[in-house]
Design a protein around this motif. Sequence first.
Motif, short mmCIF file in Angstrom:
data_model
loop_
_atom_site.label_atom_id
_atom_site.label_comp_id
_atom_site.label_asym_id
_atom_site.label_seq_id
_atom_site.Cartn_x
_atom_site.Cartn_y
_atom_site.Cartn_z
N ALA A 22 99.82 72.20 -35.53
CA ALA A 22 98.29 72.14 -35.85
C ALA A 22 97.96 70.93 -36.76
N ARG A 23 99.11 70.90 -37.87
CA ARG A 23 98.95 69.94 -39.09
C ARG A 23 99.81 68.65 -38.53
N VAL A 24 100.93 68.89 -37.77
CA VAL A 24 101.45 67.62 -37.37
C VAL A 24 100.98 67.04 -36.31
N PHE A 25 100.23 67.66 -35.36
CA PHE A 25 99.58 67.03 -34.19
C PHE A 25 98.43 66.32 -34.77
N ALA A 26 97.74 67.02 -35.76
CA ALA A 26 96.36 66.34 -36.23
C ALA A 26 96.62 65.06 -37.05
N ARG A 27 97.77 65.05 -37.74
CA ARG A 27 98.32 63.76 -38.54
C ARG A 27 98.73 62.82 -37.84
N ARG A 28 99.44 62.99 -36.99
CA ARG A 28 100.33 62.05 -36.11
C ARG A 28 99.89 62.02 -34.69
N GLY A 29 99.06 62.78 -34.04
CA GLY A 29 98.55 62.63 -32.82
C GLY A 29 99.54 63.39 -31.69
N GLN A 31 100.85 62.23 -28.98
CA GLN A 31 102.16 61.47 -28.41
C GLN A 31 103.07 61.05 -29.52
N GLN A 32 102.65 60.77 -30.54
CA GLN A 32 103.57 60.36 -31.88
C GLN A 32 104.04 61.53 -32.45
N ALA A 33 103.69 62.76 -32.59
CA ALA A 33 104.25 63.70 -33.14
C ALA A 33 105.60 64.46 -32.28
N SER A 34 106.69 64.63 -33.04
CA SER A 34 107.61 65.08 -32.23
C SER A 34 108.19 66.59 -32.83
N ILE A 35 108.95 67.21 -31.85
CA ILE A 35 109.03 68.58 -31.99
C ILE A 35 109.92 68.63 -33.35
N ASP A 36 110.84 67.72 -33.66
CA ASP A 36 111.58 67.76 -34.94
C ASP A 36 110.61 67.80 -36.22
N GLU A 37 109.64 66.96 -36.23
CA GLU A 37 108.87 66.90 -37.26
C GLU A 37 107.95 68.47 -37.51
N THR A 99 82.98 77.89 -36.86
CA THR A 99 84.49 77.36 -36.38
C THR A 99 84.74 76.17 -36.33
N LEU A 100 83.93 75.34 -35.85
CA LEU A 100 84.00 73.71 -35.70
C LEU A 100 84.10 73.12 -37.15
N ARG A 101 83.24 73.66 -38.11
CA ARG A 101 83.20 73.20 -39.43
C ARG A 101 84.52 73.50 -40.25
N ALA A 102 84.90 74.73 -40.00
CA ALA A 102 86.21 75.36 -40.74
C ALA A 102 87.63 74.80 -40.21
N ASP A 103 87.53 74.37 -38.94
CA ASP A 103 88.69 73.65 -38.48
C ASP A 103 88.59 72.61 -37.70
N ARG A 104 88.09 71.18 -38.30
CA ARG A 104 87.58 70.37 -37.70
C ARG A 104 88.84 69.75 -36.73
N GLU A 105 89.99 69.64 -37.42
CA GLU A 105 91.22 69.05 -36.66
C GLU A 105 91.41 69.90 -35.28
N TRP A 106 91.26 70.99 -35.31
CA TRP A 106 91.50 71.85 -34.02
C TRP A 106 90.80 70.99 -32.76
N GLU A 107 89.33 70.69 -33.12
CA GLU A 107 88.75 70.12 -31.97
C GLU A 107 89.40 68.87 -31.63
N ARG A 108 89.71 67.94 -32.54
CA ARG A 108 90.28 66.58 -32.22
C ARG A 108 91.47 66.92 -31.41
N LEU A 109 92.18 67.74 -31.76
CA LEU A 109 93.30 68.13 -31.04
C LEU A 109 93.16 68.67 -29.68
N PHE A 110 92.12 69.49 -29.45
CA PHE A 110 91.89 69.99 -28.22
C PHE A 110 91.32 68.77 -27.11
N PHE A 111 90.48 68.05 -27.57
CA PHE A 111 90.16 66.91 -26.81
C PHE A 111 91.19 65.89 -26.40
N GLU A 112 92.20 65.89 -27.45
CA GLU A 112 93.09 64.91 -27.22
C GLU A 112 94.13 65.54 -25.83
#
Length: 210
Positions: A22-29, A31-37, A99-112
């Motif tokens: 969740a942290r890495v995907f939110a930070r890198r997106g 496509q850019q996030a890797s399994i290694d990260e 829920t949306l306010r507590a975890d804003r990054e999740w919704e960004r990840l969900f739509f991506e």
Amino acid sequence: MGRLTRKEKQALTRECLMHSAARVFARRGLQQASIDEVAEDAGFTKGAFYANFKNKEELFLAMLDERFAKRIEEIEEVIAGEGSAAQKARRVGDQLAHTLRADREWERLFFEFSAYAVRDEDFRQELVTRYRTMRAALRADLERGGKEATLPLEQVALMTTAMSHGFALEKLLEGDAVPDELYGTMLMIFFAGLDAIKEAAPLAAAGAPA
């Protein structure tokens, strides 16, 4: 605390990987996030990742399963609780806004990931399967709550989830310009409209020419 069993260790590893993803995907997106990260952020090797997930898509689906299960549990608690239909609709809406306010990054990840699903048929099928399971659970909750409607409950569940996705997207794009209470208001109006249609149906039938 005693030593963890093999099963408990695996469950803990999966949980750590999902939190890190969740942290890495939110930070890198996506496509850019890797399994290694993801593995490094969680403090594990890439081998530990592949021992639990085939790829990033499977990891995301596990995260989605976890959140959908929690969401259904919250809705069930509201439906089983005290209050009018309008009050329950308001509480369900308030829960989503919190829920949306507590975890804003999740919704960004969900739509991506949702956008990615449009371009990947296998992943789209997996995502749609989970959507339908979520709606089936919501339909069952409405039925247990004694909700009668002029529309099939499957369609009612689809409409309410479509409203929740629309609200979440607007909230993601416009933030505080979209009031937190808006989704609850939408649900109140929606169910009040269904009730009004149901009450008007006998009157319309009585006034119809023979």
